[in-house]
Design an enzyme around this catalytic site. Structure first.
Site, short mmCIF file in Angstrom:
data_model
loop_
_atom_site.label_atom_id
_atom_site.label_comp_id
_atom_site.label_asym_id
_atom_site.label_seq_id
_atom_site.Cartn_x
_atom_site.Cartn_y
_atom_site.Cartn_z
N HIS A 87 -8.25 -4.39 5.08
CA HIS A 87 -9.21 -4.46 3.97
C HIS A 87 -9.20 -3.19 3.14
O HIS A 87 -8.69 -2.15 3.58
CB HIS A 87 -10.65 -4.74 4.47
CG HIS A 87 -11.22 -3.69 5.39
ND1 HIS A 87 -11.10 -3.75 6.76
CD2 HIS A 87 -11.92 -2.55 5.13
CE1 HIS A 87 -11.72 -2.71 7.30
NE2 HIS A 87 -12.21 -1.96 6.34
N HIS A 108 -12.18 3.54 1.32
CA HIS A 108 -11.08 3.68 2.28
C HIS A 108 -10.21 2.44 2.31
O HIS A 108 -10.59 1.38 1.82
CB HIS A 108 -11.59 4.01 3.69
CG HIS A 108 -12.43 2.95 4.35
ND1 HIS A 108 -13.79 2.91 4.27
CD2 HIS A 108 -12.08 1.87 5.10
CE1 HIS A 108 -14.25 1.87 4.96
NE2 HIS A 108 -13.23 1.22 5.46
N GLU A 134 -8.68 4.01 7.58
CA GLU A 134 -9.22 3.45 8.81
C GLU A 134 -8.06 2.71 9.51
O GLU A 134 -7.31 1.99 8.85
CB GLU A 134 -10.33 2.45 8.47
CG GLU A 134 -10.95 1.75 9.67
CD GLU A 134 -12.06 0.78 9.27
OE1 GLU A 134 -12.15 0.40 8.08
OE2 GLU A 134 -12.85 0.42 10.16
CO CO Z 1 -13.45 -0.39 6.87
#
Ligand code: CO
Length: 136
Positions: A7, A79, A130
């Site tokens: 994502h 992020h 991440e």
């Molecule tokens: Co995230």
């Protein structure tokens, strides 16, 4: 080592307004809001054919995205999340390369219940990354 883009996370000042933009203006499929108090965020998932967008707003006073929003009042990209097969092996490889893992370096359950870690933006082209262990 990294796999799919799981994502892209965007921090927004008003989650309902951002959801409406993605749903109505962009015609995307948008989930209802989920509170993640242990992460200090409220999140909405935008499902795209090849990945997800997560719209985040601060939840609680100690939210880690509150300062970001103060610097970026209109919101902004926060992020990228890449999938890895084995998060502990990925962490150990990154540490051996001299990369910095944020926090205490221990993977903890992320927004999807699978273990995640965050990497220092200064080590990755100015982008907070991440890592998420791919779901079973
Ligand atoms: Co995230």
């Amino acid at each position: 080592m990294i796999g799919r883009l799981n994502h892209v996370a965007i921090v927004v000042p008003d989650l309902a307004a951002a959801s409406a933009v993605y749903r109505r203006v962009l015609g995307a499929r948008v989930s209802g809001p989920h509170d993640l108090p242990e992460h200090g965020v409220r999140v909405v998932f935008v499902e795209l054919p090849n990945t997800k967008i997560e719209l985040l707003e601060p939840y609680g006073e100690a939210s880690p995205v509150r300062a970001f929003l103060e610097r970026n009042p209109a919101g902004g990209m926060h992020h990228l999340c890449y999938e890895v097969d084995d998060i502990v092996a990925a962490r150990d490889r990154l540490l051996a390369e001299g990369a910095r893992v944020l926090g205490d370096g221990q993977p903890r359950p992320g927004a999807h219940g699978t273990p995640v870690l965050f990497l220092h933006p200064k080590d990755f082209c100015g982008t907070l990354i991440e890592l998420e262990q791919a779901g079973a």
